[in-house]
Design an enzyme around this catalytic site. Sequence first.
Site, mmCIF file in Angstrom:
data_model
loop_
_atom_site.group_PDB
_atom_site.id
_atom_site.type_symbol
_atom_site.label_atom_id
_atom_site.label_comp_id
_atom_site.label_asym_id
_atom_site.label_seq_id
_atom_site.Cartn_x
_atom_site.Cartn_y
_atom_site.Cartn_z
ATOM 1 N N LYS A 1 32.007 30.003 52.810
ATOM 2 C CA LYS A 1 32.173 30.470 54.187
ATOM 3 C C LYS A 1 33.618 30.854 54.528
ATOM 4 O O LYS A 1 33.859 31.613 55.467
ATOM 5 C CB LYS A 1 31.690 29.404 55.165
ATOM 6 C CG LYS A 1 30.194 29.120 55.126
ATOM 7 C CD LYS A 1 29.404 30.210 55.816
ATOM 8 C CE LYS A 1 27.952 29.793 56.024
ATOM 9 N NZ LYS A 1 27.191 30.810 56.788
ATOM 10 N N SER B 1 27.160 27.314 46.182
ATOM 11 C CA SER B 1 27.756 27.812 47.423
ATOM 12 C C SER B 1 28.672 26.833 48.138
ATOM 13 O O SER B 1 29.505 27.242 48.948
ATOM 14 C CB SER B 1 26.663 28.281 48.384
ATOM 15 O OG SER B 1 25.746 27.229 48.647
#
Length: 320
Positions: free
Chosen positions: A52, A305
Amino acid sequence: MALVGLEELRAARQRIAGVAVRTPLVPAPWAAEGERRLWLKPENLQPTGAFKTRGAYNRLAALTEDERARGVVAQSSGNHAQAVAYAARALGIKAVIVMPDTSPAVKVEATRSFGAEVILVAPEERDTLPAELAGKHGYVWVPPYDDPFIIAGQGTVGLEIAEDAPADLDTVLVPVSGGGLIGGTAAALKLTRPGIRVIGVEPELAADARASLRAGRRVEWPVADTYRTIADGLRTPSLGVLPFEHVAAYVDDIVTVTEDEIRATVAVLARRGRLVAEPSGAVAPAAYFHRAAETGGQSVAAVVSGGNIDPTLLAELLSA
C-alpha cells in the site's frame, strides 16, 4: 472509464522512487514441484509492511499545494491506513484515518505511530464516515483502491515483476480485495508481458471479486460475510468501480483458497521462505500450493502483499 496506461504507471514509479522499496523477485526452490517453480514478490518488505505504500505515496505526492494544506482522510482495515499515514508524515500533510474497530491492534498502533489521527468505528461505518468528514472539514479523500493514482502506484509491482521475471514466467498470482493491486499489476503485466496469465486470489469467505468476474458486473457481499475470513485486509465487500474495469480487461481468472490453506501458508512462508506474511499476504502463495489445477502454470510468481500480522496470531499459526 479510462484505464491506467504505461504513462501513468511509469510516472508513478518515478514519484515513489526512493520512498517505496523496489522489492526483489525471490526464487523459492523449496516450493518446486517437479518442473513447476515459484518466485515470491515480498511486499512485506515495504516501509509500512505492505504494498500500500506505493499507491498512497503516489496519490499524496500528486496533490496540489492547496489540497495538501487541507489534509487527507482515508478508510482502511490497516495497511492503507499505515501507508497514508506514512506518506502524509513524509510530505507534511495532516492525515485522519477511519478504521474498523475489528482491525488488528498492531495495525492501529502502527498507524498512530506515523502521526495520523485514528477514528475507530463499526465495520459498517468504515466506508461512509470518510465522505462525511471530507464534507465537514474539507479533507481530500484518499480511497484505498478506487482511484487512478492508487491503481498506478500499486501497478508498479507489475512493472517490477515484468522486468525481473525469468523469460519463461507464465503465471502471476495476486491477492484481491478492492482491486487496486490486481488492477494495476495486471495492467502493467499485460501492457509489457502480454503472454503472462494474471490470476487473482481471494478467500472463499470473501469471494465477491470472483463472483464479479464471472457475472461481468460488480457483485457486493454483505460485510457480515466478508468479515468471517482471517485475511482482514481482504474483507472489502466489492471491487471498486475503476478497479473492476481493470480486472475485466486484464485478469484471466480469480480463484479462492480456504481459511485452513491461508493459515498453513503463513506458517510455511515463515518456516521455509523466512518471510513473515499476514493472512492477506499469504493468499496468493496459498493458491500455488493448493490450487495448482485451477491456476495452471509451470513458472509462477506470487505476490506476498503484506506482513503486518499480530505476533500472537503468528505464534499460533506457527505452532499449529
